[in-house]
Design an enzyme around this catalytic site. Structure first.
Site, PDB file in Angstrom:
ATOM      1  N   HIS A  11     -14.045 -24.014  13.125  1.00  0.00           N
ATOM      2  CA  HIS A  11     -13.580 -22.904  12.286  1.00  0.00           C
ATOM      3  C   HIS A  11     -12.318 -22.288  12.897  1.00  0.00           C
ATOM      4  O   HIS A  11     -11.327 -22.041  12.185  1.00  0.00           O
ATOM      5  CB  HIS A  11     -14.690 -21.853  12.170  1.00  0.00           C
ATOM      6  CG  HIS A  11     -14.266 -20.592  11.482  1.00  0.00           C
ATOM      7  ND1 HIS A  11     -14.578 -20.326  10.167  1.00  0.00           N
ATOM      8  CD2 HIS A  11     -13.539 -19.513  11.917  1.00  0.00           C
ATOM      9  CE1 HIS A  11     -14.067 -19.147   9.821  1.00  0.00           C
ATOM     10  NE2 HIS A  11     -13.440 -18.634  10.870  1.00  0.00           N
ATOM     11  N   GLU A  12     -12.359 -22.056  14.197  1.00  0.00           N
ATOM     12  CA  GLU A  12     -11.189 -21.475  14.865  1.00  0.00           C
ATOM     13  C   GLU A  12     -10.019 -22.454  14.908  1.00  0.00           C
ATOM     14  O   GLU A  12      -8.856 -22.038  14.857  1.00  0.00           O
ATOM     15  CB  GLU A  12     -11.564 -21.015  16.270  1.00  0.00           C
ATOM     16  CG  GLU A  12     -12.663 -19.957  16.307  1.00  0.00           C
ATOM     17  CD  GLU A  12     -12.347 -18.743  15.451  1.00  0.00           C
ATOM     18  OE1 GLU A  12     -11.151 -18.397  15.304  1.00  0.00           O
ATOM     19  OE2 GLU A  12     -13.291 -18.137  14.907  1.00  0.00           O
TER      20      GLU A  12
END
Length: 447
Positions: free
Chosen positions: A24-25
């Site tokens: 996600h990051e």
């Protein structure tokens, strides 16, 4: 062995969720670097740093609390300036001081040459891409895992092989009223039991027609109530011919998703149909590629329904945690709850390994789709809040341009920090409540 399998299931889901958070990051990191924003940190987790390495201008690391992550970019907040460009004096108000402190911290990150590398100077569409990169990464992960689940493992489908044979027929309405589960003296014998069918038999013909699916066989049984028909089944490699007379009895009306239909008053809808008293075995049947996106869409719709009613759902969880009320299996759960379910599934040795693996993959896929939907909520500190801020800035500038007014400049997201802190506190409180509920009153999916 059961304990070891439980631990394996928990570790699988924990590592799967950790990898999902890290990716996600990455969804934020990659477009930020492509758009030349200076990224100072890429961190998985929160709290004290347990490991980090600097590569170029970015520090990559792991934090002690694996409950999220973040990408730190310079220039998230524009400087507060008056019309002549002078910085506004600090206020003694608590909320204003929080805003000023955040601006000061952001300003201290700036270095010579960062003038055109700050986040707030990017075109609005680039900022939206950066902030949507994380949720879209979760959507991509969830879709890929659903493809593996449906096309690789398949979905559980009933087969024409019998799994169970009832000795008698108890009308569904009688079961609901009395809770009866065992045969009584006055209950009629089940037609399948009288015909000599046993678990493991595979039905091949019914009423002179070849049986190709369980749904097909169920329809023929329902339509043959009170009529003696022929039935053939294979047992130990040999075909056995017999006759059977389906009994007319009350059974629930089943919807397309396999659940019992209910009327406006919440009562189960019943119908009188032919019944012989058998249950089918299940096997995983691989699905075509075209089944993936509809399945993802259905899952997203269910998650969105939970998110839209999240305050009510959380209240219900709290009421269940501090009372004798049962937990809603369709309600929100924490990572602790997901891990416990994964462990229980992994430890069920009576279930084939492929089915257990498919269920664990499905859990991680579901978590990713939940992260996608949850992060779209238009509140800071969630990604949807940053997207909403960028869209609001675009709207203000468009309106100013249409009416010939001066450009209002970038929208000052720092002014929303008090609300951000309030939302963050609420989210942490919700997380603590869900964890507590998953410990003292876990969701019971297996009866």
């Amino acid at each position: 062995m059961t304990v070891l399998l439980f631990i394996v299931g928990v570790l699988f889901v924990v590592l799967g969720i950790a990898a999902s958070i890290a990716l996600h990051e990455v969804g934020h990191l990659v477009p930020a670097k492509l758009f030349k924003v200076r990224v100072t940190q890429y961190m998985v987790g929160f709290g004290p740093t347990v490991w980090s390495r600097r590569r170029g201008e970015t520090e990559y690391g792991l934090k002690a609390i694996p409950a999220g992550g973040y990408v730190s970019m310079v220039g998230m907040f524009p400087p507060a300036a008056t019309e002549d460009g002078a910085v506004r004096p600090s206020s003694t108000g608590v909320f204003q001081q929080l805003t000023n402190d955040a601006r000061q911290a952001a300003a201290e990150q700036l270095q010579p040459g960062d003038e055109n590398r700050v986040f707030y100077r990017l075109p609005i569409w680039k900022r939206i891409i950066i902030m949507m990169g994380g949720p879209l990464m979760n959507l991509l992960i969830g879709t890929v895992l659903f493809a593996v689940l449906l096309m690789g493992f398949g979905t559980a489908q009933p087969t024409t092989t019998i799994a169970s044979v009832s000795e008698c027929v108890v009308p569904a309405s009688q079961q609901a009223e009395t809770g009866q589960t065992e045969c009584g003296a006055d209950d009629p014998a089940a037609p399948a039991y009288e015909a000599g069918l046993l678990p493991g038999d595979r039905v091949v013909t019914f009423d002179g027609r070849d049986v190709t699916s369980w749904d097909e066989l169920s329809g023929w049984i329902r339509d043959a109530a009170g009529r003696e028909v022929g039935i053939s089944y294979v047992r130990n490699g040999e075909t056995v011919d017999s006759t059977i007379t389906p009994l007319l009895t009350e059974r629930p009306v089943v919807a397309a998703d396999g659940t019992a239909e209910v009327d406006d008053e919440g009562d189960t809808v019943m119908q009188e149909v032919g019944f012989i008293g058998v249950g089918s075995t299940q096997e995983l049947v691989p699905q075509p590629a075209g089944a993936v996106l509809p399945a993802v869409g259905d899952s997203l719709a269910r998650v969105a329904g939970v998110v839209l009613n999240l305050p009510q759902r959380v209240v219900e969880v709290g009421q269940a945690a501090f009372s004798d009320a049962p937990r809603d299996p369709e309600g929100p759960i924490s990572v602790v709850g997901v891990g416990r379910i994964a462990g229980e599934i992994s430890a069920m040795e009576e279930i084939p390994v492929a089915s257990r693996a498919a269920t664990l993959i499905g859990l991680v896929a579901g978590v990713n789709l939940a992260l996608f939907v949850f992060n779209l909520i238009p509140l800071l500190p969630l990604d949807g809040g940053h997207v909403a801020g960028a869209l609001w800035e675009g709207l203000r500038r468009t309106v100013a341009r249409l009416f010939g007014r001066p450009d209002p400049g970038p929208f000052d997201m720092a002014r929303l920090l008090p609300l951000t802190y309030a939302v963050a506190i609420l989210l942490m409180g919700m997380g603590v409540l869900l964890i507590y509920a998953d410990i003292v009153k876990p969701v019971d999916l297996f009866g």
